[in-house]
Design a protein around this motif. Structure first.
Motif, PDB file in Angstrom:
ATOM      1  N   SER A 179       9.701  -8.725   2.339  1.00 16.88           N
ATOM      2  CA  SER A 179       9.484  -7.635   1.504  1.00 16.88           C
ATOM      3  C   SER A 179       8.434  -8.143   0.532  1.00 16.88           C
ATOM      4  CB  SER A 179      10.834  -7.205   0.527  1.00 16.88           C
ATOM      5  OG  SER A 179      11.133  -8.549   0.099  1.00 16.88           O
ATOM      6  N   VAL A 180       8.271  -9.605   0.517  1.00 21.06           N
ATOM      7  CA  VAL A 180       7.292  -9.940  -0.529  1.00 21.06           C
ATOM      8  C   VAL A 180       6.317 -10.980   0.344  1.00 21.06           C
ATOM      9  CG1 VAL A 180       6.905 -11.253  -2.692  1.00 21.06           C
ATOM     10  CG2 VAL A 180       8.888 -10.021  -2.519  1.00 21.06           C
ATOM     11  N   ILE A 211       8.899   2.142  -0.198  1.00 21.94           N
ATOM     12  CA  ILE A 211       8.141   1.994   0.938  1.00 21.94           C
ATOM     13  C   ILE A 211       7.586   0.209   0.787  1.00 21.94           C
ATOM     14  CG2 ILE A 211       6.035   2.534  -0.506  1.00 21.94           C
ATOM     15  CD1 ILE A 211       4.831   3.712   2.200  1.00 21.94           C
ATOM     16  N   HIS A 212       7.343  -0.493   1.647  1.00 25.92           N
ATOM     17  CA  HIS A 212       6.766  -1.660   1.931  1.00 25.92           C
ATOM     18  C   HIS A 212       5.642  -1.621   1.101  1.00 25.92           C
ATOM     19  CE1 HIS A 212       5.469  -5.670   3.197  1.00 25.92           C
ATOM     20  NE2 HIS A 212       6.998  -6.059   3.374  1.00 25.92           N
ATOM     21  N   VAL A 213       5.010  -2.732   0.448  1.00 30.61           N
ATOM     22  CA  VAL A 213       3.599  -2.846   0.030  1.00 30.61           C
ATOM     23  C   VAL A 213       2.686  -2.773   1.226  1.00 30.61           C
ATOM     24  CG1 VAL A 213       4.261  -3.912  -2.349  1.00 30.61           C
ATOM     25  CG2 VAL A 213       3.657  -5.285  -0.186  1.00 30.61           C
ATOM     26  N   THR A 271      -0.605  -3.156  -5.952  1.00 28.19           N
ATOM     27  CA  THR A 271       0.643  -2.871  -5.050  1.00 28.19           C
ATOM     28  C   THR A 271       1.536  -4.077  -4.974  1.00 28.19           C
ATOM     29  OG1 THR A 271      -0.465  -3.465  -3.157  1.00 28.19           O
ATOM     30  CG2 THR A 271      -0.319  -1.044  -3.581  1.00 28.19           C
ATOM     31  N   THR A 272       2.696  -3.754  -5.851  1.00 28.70           N
ATOM     32  CA  THR A 272       3.728  -4.916  -6.286  1.00 28.70           C
ATOM     33  C   THR A 272       4.997  -4.651  -5.692  1.00 28.70           C
ATOM     34  OG1 THR A 272       2.232  -5.332  -8.032  1.00 28.70           O
ATOM     35  CG2 THR A 272       4.175  -6.335  -8.131  1.00 28.70           C
ATOM     36  N   PRO A 273       5.799  -5.487  -4.864  1.00 26.32           N
ATOM     37  CA  PRO A 273       7.118  -5.340  -4.369  1.00 26.32           C
ATOM     38  C   PRO A 273       8.206  -5.660  -5.881  1.00 26.32           C
ATOM     39  CG  PRO A 273       5.941  -6.906  -3.380  1.00 26.32           C
ATOM     40  CD  PRO A 273       5.128  -6.865  -4.415  1.00 26.32           C
ATOM     41  N   THR A 297      11.716  -0.966  -2.815  1.00 24.69           N
ATOM     42  CA  THR A 297      10.965  -0.392  -3.509  1.00 24.69           C
ATOM     43  C   THR A 297       9.793  -1.138  -3.946  1.00 24.69           C
ATOM     44  OG1 THR A 297      12.850   0.538  -4.550  1.00 24.69           O
ATOM     45  CG2 THR A 297      10.801   1.077  -5.655  1.00 24.69           C
ATOM     46  N   SER A 298       8.595  -0.554  -3.967  1.00 21.97           N
ATOM     47  CA  SER A 298       7.105  -1.005  -4.563  1.00 21.97           C
ATOM     48  C   SER A 298       6.588   0.058  -5.808  1.00 21.97           C
ATOM     49  CB  SER A 298       6.217  -1.041  -3.268  1.00 21.97           C
ATOM     50  OG  SER A 298       6.794  -1.862  -2.332  1.00 21.97           O
ATOM     51  N   GLU A 299       5.910  -0.889  -6.357  1.00 20.04           N
ATOM     52  CA  GLU A 299       5.272  -0.028  -7.541  1.00 20.04           C
ATOM     53  C   GLU A 299       3.577   0.073  -7.124  1.00 20.04           C
ATOM     54  OE1 GLU A 299       5.370  -0.845 -11.803  1.00 20.04           O
ATOM     55  OE2 GLU A 299       3.657  -1.928 -11.297  1.00 20.04           O
ATOM     56  N   LEU A 300       3.233   1.151  -7.333  1.00 23.36           N
ATOM     57  CA  LEU A 300       1.699   1.369  -7.296  1.00 23.36           C
ATOM     58  C   LEU A 300       1.055   1.964  -8.666  1.00 23.36           C
ATOM     59  CD1 LEU A 300      -0.824   1.900  -5.459  1.00 23.36           C
ATOM     60  CD2 LEU A 300      -0.016   4.319  -5.410  1.00 23.36           C
TER      61      LEU A 300
END
Length: 350
Positions: free
Chosen positions: A26-27, A167-169, A249-251, A256-259
């Motif tokens: 995931s990272v 979603i995955h980064v 884009t950060t896990p 869950t990921s952040e945009l």
């Protein structure tokens, strides 16, 4: 969230468990922006949650940034829940233990000497108005280049748009090389011609973006610069608008990921007063399209072997390049790589 009127609300759909399943870690290893510099003032502690970890950020007495694990090794208190910065050191709200920016314990009340414990954390860099951390198992061997537009006077203050998706980064990054979606989601007249140019942890794409916007024809250059798995800079220039977007884009955790999108619009030299109108028009057109994508991402599943049309070459190229950011010791690291001749392409007649 605003969707196109001819589509049902995706938020009402039940979520398929496969949407949270990925063959890769995931990272990915690399640099990620976790905070804007302006949001971390001296003397303040900011709580963060990325990479499945509770974190805190603070500045030392010299102004340097530290991003460390949030829980005190003494008795587990969250250092962001009432913790404070005292003389450049992070102080625990429960028992007053203090920690330096390198994570080491500097002092503990009633202790003859500081306990030999430390807060985990990350290598940190700060530039371009952003605070980056590095997640790899070793010390970083490459750096994210400075983005000059972030501090240039001829660019307006950024439009800052932060969203989350299940979603995955990596799939967030694949969006930039998904040629067909530029037509169907973004209204481009036809899929752009794109070719990925990899260079170690960096990669570039040079193309054009053509679409009708509020009755005006937009025909802009479209230059993409990727810096590892979590940072991308998109520069577009034309008669109507010149803009630089920093896509971060950060896990957050395993699912869950952040945009975070920072849009820097260049002030028109002859009519600088038009900048607010440009920003308003951009918000009206572009931000809804991003939200439409995130609604779709929330429900899509990962296809290790997607069925691709002959013109859809970008996803395969990006996955081969992106595979380098998974640690070799991970048993999942290589399962995401698409061999050159192992994709399933849909044959179509001309």
């Amino acid at each position: 969230m605003i969707l196109r009127r001819d589509r049902p609300g995706l938020s009402e759909l039940p979520r398929d468990p496969r949407a949270d399943q990925y063959p890769m870690p995931s990272v990915p290893d690399g640099w990620y922006a976790v905070l804007r510099s302006a949001h971390l003032r001296r003397g303040k502690v900011v709580s963060l949650h990325y990479f499945g970890r509770a974190l805190v950020a603070f500045r030392g007495s010299d102004g340097e940034v530290a991003v460390r694990d949030a829980h005190c090794p003494h008795y587990g208190a969250h250092l962001g829940a009432g913790g404070r910065v005292v003389d450049g050191k992070l102080e625990c709200p429960f028992h007053g233990w203090q920690f330096d920016t390198d994570g080491s314990c500097a002092s503990a009340p009633f202790a003859a000497r500081a306990p030999r414990v430390a807060l985990g954390g990350f290598p940190v860099r700060e530039h371009s108005g952003l605070i980056f951390v590095y997640t790899g198992p070793e010390e970083p061997t490459w750096e994210v280049p400075v983005v000059p537009e972030a501090t240039a006077r001829d660019y307006a203050r950024p439009i800052d748009d932060v969203l989350q998706a299940r979603i995955h980064v990596q799939e967030m990054r694949e969006n930039i090389v998904d040629e067909s979606h530029f037509h169907h989601i973004h209204g481009q007249s036809e899929p752009p011609v794109q070719e990925l140019h990899p260079d170690g942890p960096f990669a570039e794409i040079h193309s054009r973006f053509r679409k009708s916007v509020l009755g005006y024809w937009l025909d802009n250059s479209f230059d993409v610069f990727m810096y590892g798995p979590g940072v991308m800079v998109v520069r577009t220039s034309g008669l109507l608008i010149t803009m630089t977007a920093i896509a971060l884009t950060t896990p957050i955790d395993d699912t869950t990921s952040e945009l975070r999108m920072l849009y820097y619009i260049q002030r028109p030299a002859r009519v600088p007063y038009a900048t607010p109108l440009l920003k308003l028009a951009f918000r009206m057109v572009a931000l809804d399209e991003v939200r439409e994508e995130l609604e779709i991402w929330d429900h899509k599943i990962h296809r290790p072997r997607p069925v691709l049309l002959p013109h859809e070459k970008g996803i395969k190229a990006l996955r081969r390049w992106y595979a380098q950011f998974y640690s070799p010791e991970s048993p999942q690291a290589l399962s995401n790589t698409l061999p050159q001749n192992d994709s399933r392409e849909l044959e179509t007649s001309s």
